[in-house]
Design a protein around this motif. Structure first.
Motif, PDB file in Angstrom:
ATOM      1  N   ARG A   1      57.229  26.716  39.358  1.00 57.58           N
ATOM      2  CA  ARG A   1      57.354  27.595  38.194  1.00 57.58           C
ATOM      3  C   ARG A   1      58.615  28.423  38.420  1.00 57.58           C
ATOM      4  NH1 ARG A   1      52.227  30.789  36.098  1.00 57.58           N
ATOM      5  NH2 ARG A   1      51.933  28.766  35.059  1.00 57.58           N
ATOM      6  N   TRP A   2      59.726  27.927  37.864  1.00 56.60           N
ATOM      7  CA  TRP A   2      61.018  28.553  38.101  1.00 56.60           C
ATOM      8  C   TRP A   2      61.153  29.855  37.322  1.00 56.60           C
ATOM      9  CZ3 TRP A   2      63.380  26.617  42.074  1.00 56.60           C
ATOM     10  CH2 TRP A   2      63.308  25.245  42.361  1.00 56.60           C
ATOM     11  N   ASP A   3      61.614  30.894  38.004  1.00 55.90           N
ATOM     12  CA  ASP A   3      61.981  32.152  37.374  1.00 55.90           C
ATOM     13  C   ASP A   3      63.485  32.288  37.556  1.00 55.90           C
ATOM     14  OD1 ASP A   3      62.449  34.700  36.491  1.00 55.90           O
ATOM     15  OD2 ASP A   3      60.938  35.666  37.745  1.00 55.90           O
ATOM     16  N   VAL A   4      64.247  31.897  36.527  1.00 53.89           N
ATOM     17  CA  VAL A   4      65.706  31.825  36.669  1.00 53.89           C
ATOM     18  C   VAL A   4      66.310  33.197  36.924  1.00 53.89           C
ATOM     19  CG1 VAL A   4      66.189  32.056  34.200  1.00 53.89           C
ATOM     20  CG2 VAL A   4      67.785  30.799  35.667  1.00 53.89           C
ATOM     21  N   SER A   5      65.616  34.257  36.534  1.00 51.42           N
ATOM     22  CA  SER A   5      66.143  35.600  36.766  1.00 51.42           C
ATOM     23  C   SER A   5      65.921  36.064  38.198  1.00 51.42           C
ATOM     24  CB  SER A   5      65.497  36.597  35.800  1.00 51.42           C
ATOM     25  OG  SER A   5      64.113  36.731  36.058  1.00 51.42           O
ATOM     26  N   ALA A   6      65.041  35.393  38.920  1.00 50.91           N
ATOM     27  CA  ALA A   6      64.738  35.744  40.312  1.00 50.91           C
ATOM     28  C   ALA A   6      64.221  34.484  40.998  1.00 50.91           C
ATOM     29  CB  ALA A   6      63.720  36.873  40.387  1.00 50.91           C
ATOM     30  N   LEU A   7      65.136  33.564  41.308  1.00 46.68           N
ATOM     31  CA  LEU A   7      64.727  32.247  41.806  1.00 46.68           C
ATOM     32  C   LEU A   7      63.882  32.334  43.065  1.00 46.68           C
ATOM     33  CD1 LEU A   7      67.992  30.189  41.180  1.00 46.68           C
ATOM     34  CD2 LEU A   7      65.782  29.904  40.039  1.00 46.68           C
ATOM     35  N   GLY A   8      64.145  33.331  43.899  1.00 46.77           N
ATOM     36  CA  GLY A   8      63.368  33.468  45.125  1.00 46.77           C
ATOM     37  C   GLY A   8      61.923  33.855  44.896  1.00 46.77           C
ATOM     38  N   SER A   9      61.631  34.364  43.696  1.00 55.69           N
ATOM     39  CA  SER A   9      60.259  34.723  43.346  1.00 55.69           C
ATOM     40  C   SER A   9      59.554  33.614  42.584  1.00 55.69           C
ATOM     41  CB  SER A   9      60.256  36.012  42.508  1.00 55.69           C
ATOM     42  OG  SER A   9      60.791  37.092  43.251  1.00 55.69           O
ATOM     43  N   SER A  10      60.221  32.499  42.372  1.00 55.03           N
ATOM     44  CA  SER A  10      59.582  31.363  41.712  1.00 55.03           C
ATOM     45  C   SER A  10      58.362  30.929  42.508  1.00 55.03           C
ATOM     46  CB  SER A  10      60.561  30.191  41.593  1.00 55.03           C
ATOM     47  OG  SER A  10      61.701  30.552  40.833  1.00 55.03           O
ATOM     48  N   THR A  11      57.318  30.545  41.802  1.00 53.95           N
ATOM     49  CA  THR A  11      56.059  30.219  42.464  1.00 53.95           C
ATOM     50  C   THR A  11      55.769  28.727  42.362  1.00 53.95           C
ATOM     51  OG1 THR A  11      54.849  30.794  40.449  1.00 53.95           O
ATOM     52  CG2 THR A  11      55.099  32.516  42.116  1.00 53.95           C
ATOM     53  N   TYR A  12      54.679  28.321  42.981  1.00 57.51           N
ATOM     54  CA  TYR A  12      54.290  26.920  43.072  1.00 57.51           C
ATOM     55  C   TYR A  12      53.046  26.683  42.220  1.00 57.51           C
ATOM     56  CZ  TYR A  12      57.355  27.768  46.980  1.00 57.51           C
ATOM     57  OH  TYR A  12      58.426  28.184  47.741  1.00 57.51           O
ATOM     58  N   ILE A  13      53.074  25.636  41.437  1.00 59.64           N
ATOM     59  CA  ILE A  13      51.978  25.303  40.533  1.00 59.64           C
ATOM     60  C   ILE A  13      51.437  23.948  40.942  1.00 59.64           C
ATOM     61  CG2 ILE A  13      51.283  24.963  38.138  1.00 59.64           C
ATOM     62  CD1 ILE A  13      52.227  27.782  38.707  1.00 59.64           C
ATOM     63  N   TRP A  14      50.339  23.962  41.679  1.00 58.93           N
ATOM     64  CA  TRP A  14      49.721  22.719  42.153  1.00 58.93           C
ATOM     65  C   TRP A  14      48.323  22.591  41.575  1.00 58.93           C
ATOM     66  CZ3 TRP A  14      51.293  23.490  47.968  1.00 58.93           C
ATOM     67  CH2 TRP A  14      52.696  23.357  48.068  1.00 58.93           C
ATOM     68  N   PHE A  15      48.060  21.450  40.980  1.00 60.60           N
ATOM     69  CA  PHE A  15      46.775  21.192  40.331  1.00 60.60           C
ATOM     70  C   PHE A  15      46.228  19.833  40.769  1.00 60.60           C
ATOM     71  CE2 PHE A  15      48.569  23.873  36.738  1.00 60.60           C
ATOM     72  CZ  PHE A  15      47.670  24.915  36.874  1.00 60.60           C
ATOM     73  N   PRO A  16      44.903  19.651  40.691  1.00 58.24           N
ATOM     74  CA  PRO A  16      44.342  18.311  40.864  1.00 58.24           C
ATOM     75  C   PRO A  16      44.823  17.385  39.747  1.00 58.24           C
ATOM     76  CG  PRO A  16      42.620  19.992  41.018  1.00 58.24           C
ATOM     77  CD  PRO A  16      43.845  20.668  40.492  1.00 58.24           C
ATOM     78  N   LEU A  17      44.982  16.121  40.077  1.00 61.50           N
ATOM     79  CA  LEU A  17      45.259  15.067  39.095  1.00 61.50           C
ATOM     80  C   LEU A  17      44.034  14.170  39.016  1.00 61.50           C
ATOM     81  CD1 LEU A  17      48.922  13.876  39.885  1.00 61.50           C
ATOM     82  CD2 LEU A  17      48.130  14.860  37.726  1.00 61.50           C
ATOM     83  N   SER A  18      43.530  13.956  37.821  1.00 67.04           N
ATOM     84  CA  SER A  18      42.352  13.121  37.625  1.00 67.04           C
ATOM     85  C   SER A  18      42.725  11.865  36.855  1.00 67.04           C
ATOM     86  CB  SER A  18      41.286  13.900  36.845  1.00 67.04           C
ATOM     87  OG  SER A  18      40.223  13.041  36.466  1.00 67.04           O
TER      88      SER A  18
END
Length: 444
Positions: A273-290
């Motif tokens: 989950r890119w935050d272009v205004s603060a790239l270092g604060s971008s987070t990770y979005i991991w979900f199950p795949l079914s």
């Protein structure tokens, strides 16, 4: 020695105090520092997992380091020495771009080989870069950067299927290509497949029951878009038409694919989950795949866990509190629409509008609360949250994809045992997203 290439990043729990995956949370390492491993890749050597990624701590697109983290349980992560560092006068200087590092092990040479997107600051070079090391974290020795088979390569990845392959956006992002690597993994030898006119990037491949599933985003810069899946019985194709892996209007729950891995009969989607205004604060979005519907589909989960031995995942359940059940203050208004849970939400929060929800049941320790909201702006909003009259916590709210498209963001708060009061947007000058509901989890 057993070496497995886990195309992508599996990360069961990157929160050092939690055996759960919380998409969108700020994950920290064993030193309490925010994990900097964006656009990353994974390698398993014996019982240790290695996570390589882009260190964006300087909030810049320019190269700072390829980080290397280790874990034996996929729950706690320790940062090791940087795997790759800038070298002045080369294509990996601090004035250049190094993105999406991936490492595979070459059994022929007993060597670890890193591939990455190598570029200039204006993304005009469009090259791959390669580096090698004798140990997983290196440090790696830079071999060079070039255009594979003379063509562009921007967002890229690797897939190991007996033979190693490069997956990459090419020809000014107008075509997507799969090319075979040589036996040393130093270069490509031939194009295996070209998806002509497929403006794809951020690729990952899962092989399941002899079918290849290519998951990738389209090209929209740092902004997310609806990621797609393509299928084929061979990496050479022909590839199927594209299908969504998540509801289209959510823009893949505001994320971009990084990599994807099998998990038993299911899988795991790993995105940024890119935050272009603060790239270092971008987070990770991991979900199950079914694969319940026959094709991989993201299972939205605020809090979930994985059992690697069994190849299964478990989605945590929580207690739901509807926003409309709270007390509206100031300019806050009740909104009605079928897209909201229960058909109602609270809008015009912030800039004088507040919402207070009483009798939120806590367990007397830190726990996860997920806020379901709508933000139709193209830019991020935020809301403040006060627990039992305490200091406000600011919670970021990315664009949800529309004013009636609902997304969720997590926050970890300390709730006392028994009834608690949550107040939203108090003392906030800017407008927050419209609040649909909150879900409180006891799984920590």
């Amino acid at each position: 020695m057993t070496v497995l290439w886990l195309l992508p990043l599996l990360a069961a729990t990157l929160l050092t105090q939690a055996a759960v995956i919380v998409p969108g949370a700020s994950w920290t390492d064993t030193e309490g520092n925010v994990i900097q491993a964006h656009g990353g890749g994974f390698l398993k050597v014996d019982s240790t997992y290695y996570w390589f990624g882009e260190d964006k701590v300087l909030d810049s697109t320019l190269f700072h380091a390829v980080s290397c983290y280790t874990s034996t349980d996929l729950e706690t992560w320790t940062r090791q020495n940087d795997a790759l560092s800038p070298i002045s006068g080369t294509m990996i200087s601090t004035s250049d771009v190094v993105e999406r590092p991936k490492v595979i092990f070459n059994t022929k040479n007993s060597e670890y080989v890193m591939w990455f997107h190598s570029d200039t600051s204006n993304y005009g070079a469009a090259m791959v870069g390669v580096a090698t090391a004798n140990t997983p974290c290196g440090p790696y020795t830079y071999k060079g950067s070039w255009k594979p088979l003379g063509a562009d390569s921007r967002d890229e990845g690797l897939f190991l299927d007996g033979t190693a392959y490069l997956l990459y956006a090419s020809d000014n992002n107008q075509n997507f290509k799969i090319s075979m690597l040589d036996t040393n993994y130093y270069n490509v030898t031939e194009e295996v497949s070209v998806l002509t006119g497929a403006t794809l990037e951020a690729p990952g491949v899962i092989k399941r029951d002899n079918v290849y599933y290519l998951i990738a985003s389209h090209t929209s810069g740092w902004d997310p878009n609806p990621n797609k899946v393509f299928t084929a019985s061979s990496l050479a194709g022909p590839w199927s038409s594209q299908v969504d892996i998540a509801p289209e209007d959510t823009n893949t729950f505001y994320s971009q694919n990084a990599y994807d891995m099998p998990l038993g009969t299911n899988g795991i989607y790993m995105g940024d989950r890119w935050d272009v205004s603060a790239l270092g604060s971008s987070t990770y979005i991991w979900f199950p795949l079914s694969w319940a519907s026959g094709l991989p589909v993201i299972v939205q989960a605020d809090v979930w866990s994985v059992n690697l031995a069994a190849g299964t995942y478990t989605v945590a359940t929580g207690t739901t509190y509807e926003a409309e059940s709270g007390t509206l203050g100031g300019s806050a208004e009740l909104l009605t629409d079928s897209s909201y849970s229960g058909g109602k939400a609270v809008g015009y929060l912030g800039n004088g509008g507040t919402l207070t929800i009483n009798n939120i049941v806590g367990i007397g320790e830190a726990q996860w609360v997920s806020l379901y909201y709508a933000n139709g702006d193209s830019t991020w909003r935020n809301t403040t949250l006060s627990i039992n009259g305490g200091a406000n916590v600011v919670i970021q709210q990315p664009s949800s994809g529309g004013g009636h498209v609902i997304q969720s963001v997590p926050v970890k708060v300390n709730l006392k045992d028994g009834a608690n009061t949550l107040t939203f947007s108090s003392g906030q000058a800017s407008y927050a997203g419209d609040l649909d509901k909150v879900i409180v989890y006891t799984t920590v």
